[in-house]
Design a protein around this motif. Sequence first.
Motif, PDB file in Angstrom:
ATOM      1  N   LEU A  18       7.600 -30.336 -36.564  1.00  0.00           N
ATOM      2  CA  LEU A  18       7.157 -31.475 -35.750  1.00  0.00           C
ATOM      3  C   LEU A  18       7.130 -30.998 -34.297  1.00  0.00           C
ATOM      4  N   ALA A  19       7.917 -31.631 -33.399  1.00  0.00           N
ATOM      5  CA  ALA A  19       7.947 -31.154 -32.015  1.00  0.00           C
ATOM      6  C   ALA A  19       8.937 -29.998 -31.925  1.00  0.00           C
ATOM      7  N   GLY A  20       8.498 -28.846 -32.363  1.00  0.00           N
ATOM      8  CA  GLY A  20       9.315 -27.636 -32.337  1.00  0.00           C
ATOM      9  C   GLY A  20       8.442 -26.458 -31.937  1.00  0.00           C
ATOM     10  N   CYS A  21       9.024 -25.282 -31.967  1.00  0.00           N
ATOM     11  CA  CYS A  21       8.295 -24.103 -31.477  1.00  0.00           C
ATOM     12  C   CYS A  21       8.004 -23.093 -32.588  1.00  0.00           C
ATOM     13  N   PHE A  22       8.310 -23.442 -33.823  1.00  0.00           N
ATOM     14  CA  PHE A  22       8.159 -22.561 -34.990  1.00  0.00           C
ATOM     15  C   PHE A  22       9.218 -21.459 -35.030  1.00  0.00           C
ATOM     16  N   GLY A  23      10.126 -21.464 -34.045  1.00  0.00           N
ATOM     17  CA  GLY A  23      11.187 -20.462 -34.072  1.00  0.00           C
ATOM     18  C   GLY A  23      12.079 -20.599 -35.293  1.00  0.00           C
ATOM     19  N   ALA A  73       3.485 -40.376 -32.045  1.00  0.00           N
ATOM     20  CA  ALA A  73       3.380 -41.257 -33.214  1.00  0.00           C
ATOM     21  C   ALA A  73       3.013 -40.474 -34.475  1.00  0.00           C
ATOM     22  N   GLU A  74       2.259 -39.403 -34.313  1.00  0.00           N
ATOM     23  CA  GLU A  74       1.891 -38.612 -35.490  1.00  0.00           C
ATOM     24  C   GLU A  74       3.126 -37.948 -36.102  1.00  0.00           C
ATOM     25  N   ASN A  75       4.027 -37.444 -35.246  1.00  0.00           N
ATOM     26  CA  ASN A  75       5.280 -36.856 -35.746  1.00  0.00           C
ATOM     27  C   ASN A  75       6.038 -37.872 -36.602  1.00  0.00           C
ATOM     28  N   VAL A  76       6.072 -39.124 -36.139  1.00  0.00           N
ATOM     29  CA  VAL A  76       6.804 -40.164 -36.864  1.00  0.00           C
ATOM     30  C   VAL A  76       6.166 -40.416 -38.221  1.00  0.00           C
TER      31      VAL A  76
END
Length: 180
Positions: A18-23, A73-76
């Motif tokens: 979601l709101a992350g960096c793929f780390g 809202a898309e993440n949710v």
Amino acid sequence: MNASSPSPRKLRVATVSLAGCFGCHMSLLDIDERLFDLVERVDFDRSPLTDIKTVGEHDRCDIGLVEGGLCNAENVEVLRAFRARCTVLVAVGACAITGGLPALRNHLDVGDIMQSVYGRVPDDPELPLPLNRVLPIHEVVRIDHALPGCPPPADAFWQLLQDLMAGRTPVPAPGLIRYD
Ligand code: SF4
């Protein structure tokens, strides 16, 4: 095992960013050659690793790993659908557990940030609506476990998956919890 015994069912594992960096996903891949062992024992469902876009197309998913918090809202929407299809949900990494680095914007007004970055508030209807505050995922859905770290080290991912595959409650060993 008796030659006539049926093979144990392979567990289905899904992951989402979601709101992350793929780390966190990169750290999962750092289990290196243990990936061969893993794919013998699990099937991967929705994941950036498989490019499958919808979780549980075939059935429910046994284990869902969530990287990243919620900034729009898309993440949710994605998280709610993911939760609905996964039997066990794990918040993976500081962003999923606390909001992490993206949550640094929480003390600012989101409109002011847009003005500062874009010179205006973008209004393209294709863009997901930003949330006023970046949320950890437990504020929106129930989570079953959390794997701390930024990112959690590969050995912590391996331990978590071993525990879940064996039906044990995962408890990260203190030496595997790092925030570097
Ligand atoms: S916890 Fe750290 S590594 Fe994982 S997505 Fe967030 S910033 Fe990236």
